[in-house]
Design a protein around this motif. Structure first.
Motif, PDB file in Angstrom:
ATOM      1  N   GLU A  86       0.849  -1.170   0.000  1.00 14.50           N
ATOM      2  CA  GLU A  86       0.000   0.000   0.000  1.00 14.50           C
ATOM      3  C   GLU A  86       0.888   1.224   0.000  1.00 14.50           C
ATOM      4  N   ASP A  87       0.309   2.381  -0.345  1.00 18.93           N
ATOM      5  CA  ASP A  87       1.103   3.579  -0.468  1.00 18.93           C
ATOM      6  C   ASP A  87       1.674   4.019   0.863  1.00 18.93           C
ATOM      7  N   ARG A  88       0.949   3.772   1.956  1.00 19.57           N
ATOM      8  CA  ARG A  88       1.442   4.147   3.269  1.00 19.57           C
ATOM      9  C   ARG A  88       0.874   3.182   4.300  1.00 19.57           C
ATOM     10  N   PRO A  89       1.554   3.025   5.435  1.00 18.41           N
ATOM     11  CA  PRO A  89       1.033   2.145   6.467  1.00 18.41           C
ATOM     12  C   PRO A  89      -0.247   2.698   7.065  1.00 18.41           C
ATOM     13  N   LEU A 120       6.730  12.814   1.950  1.00 15.92           N
ATOM     14  CA  LEU A 120       5.601  12.839   2.881  1.00 15.92           C
ATOM     15  C   LEU A 120       4.290  12.415   2.233  1.00 15.92           C
ATOM     16  N   ALA A 121       4.367  11.608   1.189  1.00 14.64           N
ATOM     17  CA  ALA A 121       3.150  11.177   0.498  1.00 14.64           C
ATOM     18  C   ALA A 121       2.157  10.586   1.484  1.00 14.64           C
ATOM     19  N   GLY A 122       0.935  11.084   1.439  1.00 11.08           N
ATOM     20  CA  GLY A 122      -0.096  10.644   2.356  1.00 11.08           C
ATOM     21  C   GLY A 122      -0.332  11.603   3.497  1.00 11.08           C
ATOM     22  N   ALA A 123       0.581  12.574   3.694  1.00 13.41           N
ATOM     23  CA  ALA A 123       0.401  13.563   4.749  1.00 13.41           C
ATOM     24  C   ALA A 123      -0.551  14.652   4.287  1.00 13.41           C
ATOM     25  N   THR A 145       1.326  20.087   5.975  1.00  8.91           N
ATOM     26  CA  THR A 145       2.614  19.473   6.293  1.00  8.91           C
ATOM     27  C   THR A 145       3.524  19.476   5.075  1.00  8.91           C
ATOM     28  N   VAL A 146       2.988  19.114   3.929  1.00  7.77           N
ATOM     29  CA  VAL A 146       3.784  19.078   2.695  1.00  7.77           C
ATOM     30  C   VAL A 146       4.279  20.470   2.339  1.00  7.77           C
ATOM     31  N   LEU A 147       3.452  21.477   2.453  1.00  2.00           N
ATOM     32  CA  LEU A 147       3.856  22.847   2.119  1.00  2.00           C
ATOM     33  C   LEU A 147       4.903  23.366   3.101  1.00  2.00           C
ATOM     34  N   ALA A 148       4.776  23.015   4.368  1.00  2.00           N
ATOM     35  CA  ALA A 148       5.789  23.421   5.339  1.00  2.00           C
ATOM     36  C   ALA A 148       7.130  22.779   4.998  1.00  2.00           C
ATOM     37  N   ALA A 197      -0.675  13.053  -2.433  1.00  2.00           N
ATOM     38  CA  ALA A 197       0.023  11.839  -2.867  1.00  2.00           C
ATOM     39  C   ALA A 197       0.225  11.888  -4.368  1.00  2.00           C
ATOM     40  N   PHE A 198       1.081  11.017  -4.868  1.00  2.00           N
ATOM     41  CA  PHE A 198       1.240  10.856  -6.317  1.00  2.00           C
ATOM     42  C   PHE A 198       0.139   9.938  -6.840  1.00  2.00           C
TER      43      PHE A 198
END
Length: 682
Positions: A7-10, A293-296, A300-303, A345-346
């Motif tokens: 999966e993309d993230r846990p 940080l995919a999935g965040a 958070t991603v912008l920071a 996410a991608f």
């Protein structure tokens, strides 16, 4: 390149619940996704740790294809207990080594122990004989040592093998790739391995995944890879075929194969084109932030994007937010998307790992900045699952380009920053320790941290020391229990009392009722310099809590206490106990020793008494202590065992009489000793 988890993230879970922190490791079998569960029950430790190489060992047989030279290696190992494996990089030598050793173990065997030489300081040895435990299966990995260190290893290898043979252990040595003919004395024990059939490697992996590819129908598409590529490359192709099946479960084997071949050839080209199409620093910073940080959530991603721009010293500011495209549009341009719940996410599977791999690989001058950026992002995000995913991706990329030092720095900074969740430093250290290639370096760094306070350096901060205790207790002990013991022993002397107590508790737990571990610890409890009272007291207290008499007497026909070196060490430590530890601490241990003496076979009972007498060293003060404590023990109201207790004390008094005679021979006044001893109940 690495395989993505299923999966993309846990899945996000809370403290006290199981967390899947599966990761990808790349070795001679190529990328392998290992699902592993940790349990966080408190700030101090994360329970249930299982080293990745244990899973690796268990799963190799199903996908292993023997290389050319395999049978010769098996014959040498069976006959001599040692074999050296030579061969080129990428042919699966490490996998072959694991399989050779796996075929020797039984249900009672410890996990295979991976050893690495460490350059000796001041002419010290590079191979440590104390790493060898009875009936061990040892893999000495020399695959990436330089020629100077390899020469040093060869100087010591004959003696080291003597230790291995004396311990009924077996040893496989993985030679550097530049060595095909070691020194003449080792050539008869050397097997040259050659690349296994690439087709067989592919079919074996696919069979394990439950995928049948028609023989011969599709192989021309990757003929060069199957003939000349590394075993890892072939394993990655199999992994991509599995990914393609996961994306289109109702497809055909032929279609999955076609997609995998395209991804294999296009992946790096695709990312290169994507990066080239977005030359602005802001777009590339967003690309990297989404990958890490995919999935965040979007904030958070912008920071993270803003922090990266600062770290790479971006001097020309981006357009004001009001003039820039919206985040959704920016994400679409780089192949990402903003989900309705605000997460980023991608859209393509495997894109995050490919982007990170591209930047870490093709921008070497920025690796320092990338590492500092990830470290600075430690306080971002609100969910443990996303933090742990970030850590896993960072560690993977750092180790892929040979920079374990970046992970060391992250562990130290995160552990020392109260604003950063303890999870980050813990996860980073655990991923490093369980690395097949760099686990040795992380164990070495743990040793350096654990010994800072004894080497004139500032002691590791309490949060970092807590982390080291947990790592020894739950991770290092799984594959290198002796190294866990050494590090915990040093941590028991940490200047922070809470850390020292926790390290002592962990050491007692690690040694437990394991006889070989107790024996090893006994070799490390040296008491330090005679002038160092604190070191003597620390080792004396550890001796009382970890070296138990029940493990010293005969078990299955073998007795430890009868061995001369064991007798000597035991007597030294008991002497330190009498000199440095308050009586209320050691009296219960002496009582326990005497109880075992009462129940032991005559030879062991005599040996136990001899240890206590030798510990007195013909000194009146120590003999007085032993006499009074044994008299107190004999008076304990246990009627059923009273006769045996009296017999034990009588034997002990007889031994004291013999010591008095020796004292006379040594020009010590024995009448004082005898008078004092006979003034008891005897």
């Amino acid at each position: 390149m690495t395989a993505e988890p299923p999966e993309d993230r846990p899945a996000a879970v809370g403290v006290g619940q199981a967390r899947d922190i599966g990761t990808s490791i790349t070795g001679s079998l190529g990328p392998i996704y290992v699902r592993n569960y940790w349990y966080a029950t408190s700030r101090r430790e994360r329970r249930g740790a299982l080293a990745l190489d244990l899973d690796h060992e268990r799963n190799l047989a199903a996908v292993f294809v023997p290389p050319e030279g395999w049978e010769r290696a098996r014959r040498i190992l069976a006959a001599d207990g040692m074999v050296l494996l030579a061969g080129e990089l990428g042919i699966g030598r490490r996998t072959a080594a694991w399989q050779l050793l796996d075929g020797i173990g039984d249900d009672d065997s410890r996990p295979i122990q991976v050893l690495r030489p460490e350059p000796g300081s001041d002419g010290g040895r590079v191979l440590d004989a104390e790493d060898v435990v009875e009936r061990d299966r040892l893999l000495l990995d020399l695959s990436d040592v330089d020629d100077q260190l390899f020469e040093a290893v060869q100087d010591e290898l004959t003696d080291f093998f003597g230790v291995v043979a004396a311990s009924a252990a077996v040893l496989v040595v993985l030679l550097p790739s530049f060595v095909t003919r070691p020194r003449s004395e080792f050539r008869a024990r050397t097997a040259l391995l050659e690349r296994p059939d690439g087709r067989q490697v592919l079919y074996r992996r696919l069979r394990e995944y439950g995928i049948a590819i028609p023989a011969g129908a599709l192989l021309p598409d990757v003929a060069n890879l199957l003939t000349n590529g590394s075993v890892g490359d072939v394993a990655e192709l199999a992994s991509l075929i599995r990914e393609a099946r996961s994306d289109v479960p109702d497809g055909t084997a032929e279609s999955w194969f076609g997609v995998a071949v395209k991804r294999l050839s296009d992946r790096d080209t695709e990312i290169s084109q994507l990066v080239a199409a977005h030359p602005s620093a802001a777009d590339r910073a967003l690309l990297l932030s989404v990958a890490l940080l995919a999935g965040a959530d979007a904030a958070t991603v912008l920071a993270a994007e803003e922090r990266l721009l600062r770290k790479v010293r971006h001097t020309v500011g981006p357009a004001p937010d009001f003039e820039r495209s919206g985040l959704g549009a920016r994400l679409t341009a780089i192949g990402g998307r903003l989900h309705v719940d605000g997460r980023v996410a991608f859209t393509a599977a495997g894109r995050a790992a490919a982007v990170l791999n591209h930047f870490w690989t093709h921008f070497p001058s920025l690796r320092n900045d990338f590492a500092r950026w990830v470290i600075a992002c430690g306080d971002l995000g609100a969910e443990d699952a996303h933090r742990e995913t970030m850590v896993a991706r960072f560690v993977e990329q750092s180790l892929a380009v040979g920079r374990p030092g970046d992970v060391f720095a992250a562990v130290a900074v995160w552990a020392g920053d109260a604003r950063v969740p303890a999870l980050l430093a813990s996860a980073a250290l655990e991923y490093g320790l369980t690395s097949v290639e760099y686990g040795w370096a992380f164990r070495r760094r743990c040793y350096e941290w654990a010994t800072d306070h004894t080497n004139g350096r500032t002691a590791a901060p309490a949060r970092l020391a807590d982390l080291l205790v947990a790592a020894c207790r739950r991770v290092i002990v799984q594959t290198h229990p002796e190294q866990a013991i050494v590090r915990l022993r040093h941590l028991t002397r940490h200047p922070e009392p809470a850390v020292a107590r926790e390290a002592t508790t962990a050491l007692v737990e690690v040694v437990g009722s394991d006889r070989s571990r107790m024996r090893y610890l006994l070799t490390r409890l040296t008491g330090g310099r005679r002038s160092d009272a604190d070191a003597r007291r620390a080792d004396a207290r550890l001796f009382l809590t970890t070296v138990v008499p029940e493990l010293l007497v005969a078990r299955g026909g073998r007795s430890l206490v009868a061995a001369a070196w064991v007798h000597e060490r035991l007597a030294q430590r008991w002497g330190d106990v009498f000199d440095t530890v308050p009586a209320w601490e050691y009296v219960p241990a002496v009582h326990r020793w005497l109880s075992v003496h009462a129940a032991a076979e005559p030879a062991d009972a005599e040996a136990l008494a001899a240890v206590l007498i030798a510990a007195c060293d013909l000194r009146f003060d120590r003999l007085s202590i032993l006499h009074s404590v044994s008299r107190e023990w004999a008076r304990t109201p246990l009627p059923a065992a009273q006769t045996r207790r009296r017999e034990t004390v009588e034997r002990l008094y007889a031994a004291v009489d013999a010591a008095a005679v020796q004292a006379a021979d040594a020009a010590i006044d024995p009448s004082t000793l005898v008078q004092h001893v006979q003034g008891g109940t005897r």
